[in-house]
Write a protein that holds these residues in place. Structure first.
Motif, PDB file in Angstrom:
ATOM      1  N   ALA A  46       0.846  -1.202   0.000  1.00  0.00           N
ATOM      2  CA  ALA A  46       0.000   0.000   0.000  1.00  0.00           C
ATOM      3  C   ALA A  46       0.877   1.245   0.000  1.00  0.00           C
ATOM      4  N   GLN A  64       1.770   4.404  -2.861  1.00  0.00           N
ATOM      5  CA  GLN A  64       1.655   5.845  -2.574  1.00  0.00           C
ATOM      6  C   GLN A  64       3.010   6.525  -2.839  1.00  0.00           C
ATOM      7  N   SER A  85       1.066  14.676  -9.453  1.00  0.00           N
ATOM      8  CA  SER A  85       0.384  15.392  -8.371  1.00  0.00           C
ATOM      9  C   SER A  85      -0.377  16.557  -8.977  1.00  0.00           C
ATOM     10  N   HIS A  86      -1.579  16.756  -8.462  1.00  0.00           N
ATOM     11  CA  HIS A  86      -2.355  17.920  -8.885  1.00  0.00           C
ATOM     12  C   HIS A  86      -2.135  19.095  -7.948  1.00  0.00           C
ATOM     13  N   ASN A 140      -4.391  23.339  -3.118  1.00  0.00           N
ATOM     14  CA  ASN A 140      -4.987  23.663  -4.418  1.00  0.00           C
ATOM     15  C   ASN A 140      -5.221  25.170  -4.476  1.00  0.00           C
ATOM     16  N   ASN A 183       0.871  14.341   2.604  1.00  0.00           N
ATOM     17  CA  ASN A 183       0.217  13.119   3.108  1.00  0.00           C
ATOM     18  C   ASN A 183       1.217  12.131   3.705  1.00  0.00           C
ATOM     19  N   ASN A 230       3.305   9.751   6.040  1.00  0.00           N
ATOM     20  CA  ASN A 230       2.876   8.754   7.019  1.00  0.00           C
ATOM     21  C   ASN A 230       4.006   7.752   7.226  1.00  0.00           C
ATOM     22  N   TYR A 260      -5.506   4.927  -9.593  1.00  0.00           N
ATOM     23  CA  TYR A 260      -4.595   4.794  -8.449  1.00  0.00           C
ATOM     24  C   TYR A 260      -5.182   5.330  -7.159  1.00  0.00           C
ATOM     25  N   ARG A 261      -6.461   5.561  -7.135  1.00  0.00           N
ATOM     26  CA  ARG A 261      -7.098   5.955  -5.870  1.00  0.00           C
ATOM     27  C   ARG A 261      -7.291   4.675  -5.059  1.00  0.00           C
ATOM     28  N   HIS A 306      -7.032   3.984  -1.737  1.00  0.00           N
ATOM     29  CA  HIS A 306      -7.082   4.164  -0.283  1.00  0.00           C
ATOM     30  C   HIS A 306      -7.551   2.937   0.509  1.00  0.00           C
ATOM     31  N   LEU A 330       0.813   9.967  11.248  1.00  0.00           N
ATOM     32  CA  LEU A 330       0.756  10.850  10.081  1.00  0.00           C
ATOM     33  C   LEU A 330       1.656  12.066  10.305  1.00  0.00           C
ATOM     34  N   LEU A 370     -13.812  12.923  -1.171  1.00  0.00           N
ATOM     35  CA  LEU A 370     -12.970  13.780  -2.015  1.00  0.00           C
ATOM     36  C   LEU A 370     -12.478  13.023  -3.251  1.00  0.00           C
ATOM     37  N   ARG A 424     -13.059  14.889  -6.648  1.00  0.00           N
ATOM     38  CA  ARG A 424     -11.928  15.267  -7.521  1.00  0.00           C
ATOM     39  C   ARG A 424     -12.094  14.644  -8.906  1.00  0.00           C
ATOM     40  N   ARG A 447     -12.319  16.684 -12.415  1.00  0.00           N
ATOM     41  CA  ARG A 447     -11.334  16.469 -13.486  1.00  0.00           C
ATOM     42  C   ARG A 447     -11.913  15.724 -14.669  1.00  0.00           C
TER      43      ARG A 447
HETATM   44  C1  HEM Z   1      -2.126   7.468   5.399  1.00  0.00           C
HETATM   45  C2  HEM Z   1      -2.322   7.355   4.137  1.00  0.00           C
HETATM   46  C3  HEM Z   1      -2.909   8.380   3.205  1.00  0.00           C
HETATM   47  C4  HEM Z   1      -3.398   9.635   3.430  1.00  0.00           C
HETATM   48  C5  HEM Z   1      -3.462  10.383   4.733  1.00  0.00           C
HETATM   49  C6  HEM Z   1      -3.860  10.146   2.152  1.00  0.00           C
HETATM   50  C7  HEM Z   1      -4.445  11.369   1.971  1.00  0.00           C
HETATM   51  C8  HEM Z   1      -4.861  11.898   0.763  1.00  0.00           C
HETATM   52  C9  HEM Z   1      -5.533  13.155   0.565  1.00  0.00           C
HETATM   53  C10 HEM Z   1      -5.865  14.133   1.669  1.00  0.00           C
HETATM   54  C11 HEM Z   1      -5.741  13.311  -0.748  1.00  0.00           C
HETATM   55  C12 HEM Z   1      -6.485  14.441  -1.437  1.00  0.00           C
HETATM   56  C13 HEM Z   1      -5.658  15.498  -2.075  1.00  0.00           C
HETATM   57  C14 HEM Z   1      -6.550  16.478  -2.769  1.00  0.00           C
HETATM   58  O1  HEM Z   1      -7.024  16.210  -3.869  1.00  0.00           O
HETATM   59  O2  HEM Z   1      -6.805  17.548  -2.193  1.00  0.00           O
HETATM   60  C15 HEM Z   1      -5.221  12.147  -1.404  1.00  0.00           C
HETATM   61  C16 HEM Z   1      -5.207  11.954  -2.758  1.00  0.00           C
HETATM   62  C17 HEM Z   1      -4.716  10.839  -3.368  1.00  0.00           C
HETATM   63  N1  HEM Z   1      -4.251   9.706  -2.753  1.00  0.00           N
HETATM   64 FE1  HEM Z   1      -4.020   9.430  -0.776  1.00  0.00          FE
HETATM   65  N2  HEM Z   1      -3.624   9.206   1.206  1.00  0.00           N
HETATM   66  C18 HEM Z   1      -3.061   8.125   1.808  1.00  0.00           C
HETATM   67  C19 HEM Z   1      -2.688   6.956   1.200  1.00  0.00           C
HETATM   68  C20 HEM Z   1      -2.746   6.717  -0.143  1.00  0.00           C
HETATM   69  C21 HEM Z   1      -2.373   5.500  -0.766  1.00  0.00           C
HETATM   70  C22 HEM Z   1      -1.848   4.238  -0.083  1.00  0.00           C
HETATM   71  C23 HEM Z   1      -2.567   5.668  -2.084  1.00  0.00           C
HETATM   72  C24 HEM Z   1      -2.287   4.611  -3.097  1.00  0.00           C
HETATM   73  C25 HEM Z   1      -1.943   4.839  -4.316  1.00  0.00           C
HETATM   74  C26 HEM Z   1      -3.060   7.012  -2.301  1.00  0.00           C
HETATM   75  C27 HEM Z   1      -3.377   7.572  -3.536  1.00  0.00           C
HETATM   76  C28 HEM Z   1      -3.895   8.834  -3.721  1.00  0.00           C
HETATM   77  C29 HEM Z   1      -4.131   9.423  -5.020  1.00  0.00           C
HETATM   78  C30 HEM Z   1      -3.880   8.776  -6.371  1.00  0.00           C
HETATM   79  C31 HEM Z   1      -4.625  10.691  -4.805  1.00  0.00           C
HETATM   80  C32 HEM Z   1      -4.936  11.737  -5.867  1.00  0.00           C
HETATM   81  C33 HEM Z   1      -3.702  12.597  -6.083  1.00  0.00           C
HETATM   82  C34 HEM Z   1      -3.865  13.694  -7.096  1.00  0.00           C
HETATM   83  O3  HEM Z   1      -4.957  14.219  -7.250  1.00  0.00           O
HETATM   84  O4  HEM Z   1      -2.888  14.091  -7.746  1.00  0.00           O
HETATM   85  N3  HEM Z   1      -3.164   7.608  -1.102  1.00  0.00           N
HETATM   86  N4  HEM Z   1      -4.713  11.280  -0.460  1.00  0.00           N
END
Ligand code: HEM
Length: 919
Positions: free
Chosen positions: A283, A287, A295-296, A302, A432, A434, A600-601, A603, A632, A689, A693, A697
């Motif tokens: 996992a 990430q 990254s956006h 943002n 993000n 962790n 790749y979302r 979570h 975190l 979210l 998002r 998009r």
């Molecule tokens: C403790 C773990 C994690 C936290 C706290 C976290 C938190 C977040 C948050 C807050 C966003 C939203 C950003 C936004 O659009 O404003 C986000 C986006 C995202 N997260 Fe996580 N995340 C975690 C783990 C992961 C994992 C394991 C993946 C696996 C691939 C992942 C993939 C993504 C993706 C693809 C986005 C969209 C990024 C983008 O828009 O460019 N995240 N995450």
């Protein structure tokens, strides 16, 4: 077999009165399939291969199970012989007979299907947003083979600091220092297209521009498809999150909304659905990867305007679900939203770009930019060791007191940072943060330094020897080990670490996430070539290549040359003097598409609680349950240092990952503190979210998403129910409940058969697909067209064997995973000693120093090398050596018995019988 001979066999069978039996037997089907020959690559997107091969081929490759599957919307190859676990393999006499072996037909068939899909994805699914699309579309109308390779849109602009260096107003070509190593902002990876893949370039698309942003309802087809039902908050994202994503808890108190117990007591418990054959390291690995690729957000934020996130009063007693109407989030950055210009080809009008575009705020290359930086700001957080600037700064090294390699330093006040990041490790991409990201960043910082140390040892032993490195300004001059500067060595180490990461991802992470034989072979072929390594499939793939050459008319087409390449993608073209000669963009500049971010979302992979173990004190005991939410940001850094990297490795390595299904998202992510937003709640629901998002998009909704990617559509929510389940099973009852829930949230309507809803595909009889999806006019149909893509792929209960992801996500990966290798010069033609040094090339090829090392045991019948990540961990955290000894793939839970042929069972290996997680 000769065609006349085959006809002869059938005629004889017929004459003897056995035609019907023989024709529908496995033998007869194989004969008929062989006569039919291989399909041609489609010339029109609406005629493309949809993963369905026809009855004869299906029977020949997988028997009756595969034939039955042809009635479903799902891919057929997972039902072929040997594409699953042990029970999918045919045994008996035929299995022992070379060319008659059904298992061989099954695997070859699966690889053929995957290959056809990849070729057609490359042909039909590239939509660049930087202004090159019109020419690309026009060139596709002309004879194949002359795909564009340079684009004016990818020239450096006048105000770029390197404008003059690459040729200014004249023809631009990167040279000298700009092409030796990976550049900070990603420019000059492609020598003739300096801007490609660099920071701040627009994300592309994998779907027709007209299919994006369905919420805007800009064309008739889209209006027909969604009937005005969509909006940014429609259906409500927080309601979707609470009803479809929440992890149900047998004891709410024991889980405490994902926070566990205050004293980290092992009595705490947050239930989640697990994938038994993948661990939590996987996992955080992904990430860690996504932070390298896309990254956006800019510096963790943002644009300043806040917007609501749903849970509105009207929405279905929303508050009783626990959602929060006062949550707010900052709006996505948009690069361009003026009406997109259009052009026509034949009778059809097309957009030159999507109605809105967004920028990738990091480099799109697999260049370790999350570690090394992607712009001036991120670069300031990357610390080099003042005592040896070829190294990254690791704190224990500063004092020199500890033998262990040490930890990354913490962000200083003077470092550029978002206030939320205070107290966490200083790395280029800190958002993000962790415990898992802290883990991988520390591991690869250590790996960087170990490479430097080994290199220096080698240089000290043979200072005057030719290192293999060359300066493109004077390529004939050998560079001796002793001549290499600290800065050059730093950059060489970056190249090596990035390539190792790409290799780990391709042949170790992916093969565990997609745990079956066809994918094992396909991913290894992707990396190091198939033809010399796996003669079993060589004949089958040659057929595809032959077909390709025939259907494209010329052997010189971009597609042909890529697939005809026996040695795999990595290193492709490195024997050519032209250093750009190995890259292949397939006519469209490389960047990730928005759809890739959707896929790749992931979570749900994250658990709420980490089962913490102590390496020195019986690894089989779970001593504490530490909430991820308490590890975190700055708390991750504190936890890493307090408990030490080895115990975190053990804990994350033994615990099972969350399965990518509905009702399985971490609870803590629904309630994540976001103080930077200064909103009334100070919290967000990250899962809501995710949905929001995707809508911002313009990700097409699920059914059109599938059609655009060359997969079969669904005709209603019941299609998600696995038809192979027995009618009374608990699993079927649960899937039925989910279909009802989807209907409740997304609704139904009375259909109008006169409304055409897509041009991406046609019905089997060649007619247009309409609002009724094959049902009689006026029927009540599910609003399956409105289903958000992510909800749809999470709801896919029918998956290929060992697939942690869904088949819809696979389609996105097949295309983009290939492209990010093919397009990168440092993974193709510049993977050679002139850039990496001889020592660097060996390090990547052999997973470290000391040549090739084989595992003692076979894995799923293959003799294998000690895996690249295992070698990295053994070097960077030597305390793990006993624990890792039986581990074959670092992403398989470390105490699991891998069993026979792609077993998914949760069973302890020898020595781990008392592991508490097996109770
Ligand atoms: C403790 C773990 C994690 C936290 C706290 C976290 C938190 C977040 C948050 C807050 C966003 C939203 C950003 C936004 O659009 O404003 C986000 C986006 C995202 N997260 Fe996580 N995340 C975690 C783990 C992961 C994992 C394991 C993946 C696996 C691939 C992942 C993939 C993504 C993706 C693809 C986005 C969209 C990024 C983008 O828009 O460019 N995240 N995450």
């Amino acid at each position: 077999m000769n065609r006349q001979l085959l006809y002869g066999v059938l005629i004889l069978a017929f004459l003897f009165g056995t035609y019907s039996t023989v024709r529908h037997s496995r033998f007869g089907s194989c004969v008929a399939y062989a006569i039919g020959g291989f399909r041609t690559v489609a010339s029109d997107r609406a005629d493309r291969f949809l993963g369905k091969v026809g009855e004869d081929t299906a029977r020949c490759r997988g028997g009756e199970a595969a034939v039955r599957w042809s009635q479903t919307p799902w891919l057929e190859w997972p039902r072929y012989w040997a594409a699953g676990a042990e029970e999918s393999r045919a045994d008996g006499l035929t299995a022992k007979l070379g060319f008659l072996n059904p298992n061989r037909r099954g695997i070859n068939g699966a690889l053929l299907d995957l290959e056809y899909q990849r070729i057609e994805l490359l042909k039909f699914n590239l939509f660049d947003n930087s202004g090159t699309y019109e020419n690309y579309a026009r060139s596709q109308e002309t004879a194949a083979g002359d795909l564009q390779k340079t684009w004016p849109q990818l020239r450096l602009p006048k105000d770029h600091p390197y404008f003059a260096a690459v040729g200014g107003e004249g023809a631009q070509k990167c040279a000298g220092e700009l092409i030796r190593f990976r550049t900070l902002t990603g420019i000059c990876n492609d020598i003739f297209n300096p801007l490609m893949g660099s920071v701040d370039q627009p994300f592309g698309r994998n779907v027709e521009f007209e299919a994006t942003f369905p919420e805007l309802s800009e064309d008739e087809i889209v209006r027909n498809r969604h009937g005005g039902r969509l909006g940014p908050l429609q259906p409500d994202p927080q309601v979707i999150s609470r009803k479809l994503f929440t992890r149900a808890q047998p004891s709410l108190a024991k889980c405490n909304d994902g926070r566990g117990a205050a004293n980290n007591s092992p009595e705490a418990s947050c239930a989640y659905r697990m994938a038994a054959y993948v661990n939590v390291l996987a996992a955080f690995w992904i990430q860690f990867m996504t932070h390298d690729w896309f990254s956006h957000l800019e510096e963790g934020h943002n644009e300043p305007t806040l917007m609501p996130m749903g849970c509105s009063a009207q929405s279905d007693h929303a508050k009783s679900l626990g959602c929060r109407p006062e949550d707010r989030i900052d709006k996505s950055f948009v690069a361009e939203e003026a009406p997109a210009p259009s052009f026509t080809i034949g009778a059809r009008r097309r957009l030159t770009r999507a109605p809105k575009t967004m920028l990738n705020k990091v480099t799109a290359w697999w260049d370790g930019s999350q570690i090394y930086g992607y712009d001036e700001t991120s670069h300031q957080r990357v610390k080099r060791d003042p005592r040896d600037p070829a190294k990254l700064l690791l704190e224990a090294n500063l004092s020199g007191a500890q033998a262990q390699p040490g930890y990354l330093p913490v962000l200083q006040k003077s470092d550029p940072q978002n206030p939320q990041w205070a107290g966490q490790e200083a790395v280029a991409f800190p958002d993000n943060w962790n415990i898992g990201l802290s883990f991988f960043h520390n591991v690869f910082a250590r790996e960087h330094n170990l490479f430097v140390e080994e290199f220096r040892r080698k240089a000290a032993a043979r200072p005057a020897a030719d290192s293999g490195l060359r300066d493109p300004a004077a390529p004939e001059r050998a560079i001796r080990y002793q001549d290499i500067s600290a800065d050059e060595l730093f950059e060489i180490a970056r190249l090596v670490v990035s390539a190792e990461i790409a290799k780990i991802h391709t042949i170790e992470w992916t093969t565990q996430m997609l745990y079956n034989e066809p994918l094992y072979l396909a991913m290894n072929a992707n990396w190091s070539g198939l033809l010399q390594k796996h003669p079993l499939v060589d004949a089958a793939l040659e057929k595809v290549i032959e077909q390709l050459a025939r259907s494209e008319g010329k052997k010189s087409t971009a597609w042909y040359s890529a697939f005809a390449a026996g040695p795999g993608i990595f290193g492709l073209g490195s024997d050519k003097p032209d250093i750009n000669g190995g890259v292949n963009h397939f006519g469209s500049p490389f960047n990730f598409p928005e759809e890739f971010i959707n896929a790749y979302r992931l979570h749900p992979m994250v658990p709420d609680l980490i089962e913490f173990r102590d390496l020195k004190n019986d690894s089989n005991v779970i001593r504490a349950k530490i909430a991820v939410v308490n590890t975190l940001r700055g708390k991750a850094t504190e936890a890493m240092r307090r408990y030490g990297i080895a115990d975190w490795a053990l804990s994350l390595g033994r615990q099972r990952v969350g399965a990518l299904t509905l009702h399985n998202h971490p609870l803590f992510l629904q309630n994540l503190d976001m103080p930077r937003l200064k909103s009334a709640t100070g919290k967000i629901d990250v899962l809501a979210l995710d949905i929001l998002r995707d809508r911002e998009r313009g990700i097409p909704r699920y059914n059109e998403f599938r059609r655009q990617y060359g997969l079969k559509q669904l005709t209603g929510f019941d299609d998600f129910i696995d038809p192979s389940l027995s009618p009374n099973s608990a699993a079927r009852a649960a899937q039925l409940r989910d279909a009802t829930l989807l209907r409740e949230i997304y609704g139904q309507h009375r259909c109008d058969d006169s409304k055409i809803i897509t041009t991406a595909q046609k019905n089997d009889d060649g007619s247009a697909i309409t609002d009724c999806l094959g049902r009689p006019n006026g029927s009540v149909v599910d609003n399956i067209e409105d289903l958000d893509a992510m909800v749809g792929w999470l709801a896919e209960s029918t998956r290929p064997h060992g697939f942690a992801i869904s088949e819809t996500q696979l389609q996105v990966f097949i295309l983009n995973a290939s492209r990010r290798l093919f397009s990168d010069r440092f993974l193709t033609s510049s993977f050679r000693p002139a850039f990496y040094t001889d020592f660097g090339v060996q390090w990547v090829n052999h997973n470290g120093p000391g040549g090739k090392i084989m595992e003692k045991v076979k894995s799923n019948g293959h003799a294998i090398e000690v895996s690249p990540l295992k070698r990295v961990l053994l070097r960077t955290i030597p305390e793990l050596s006993a624990e890792l000894d039986p581990v074959v793939n670092v992403f398989d839970p470390w105490a699991r018995d891998r069993g026979e042929y792609y077993s998914l069972e949760w069973k302890p290996r020898r020595g781990a019988e008392s592991d508490m997680s097996f109770k």
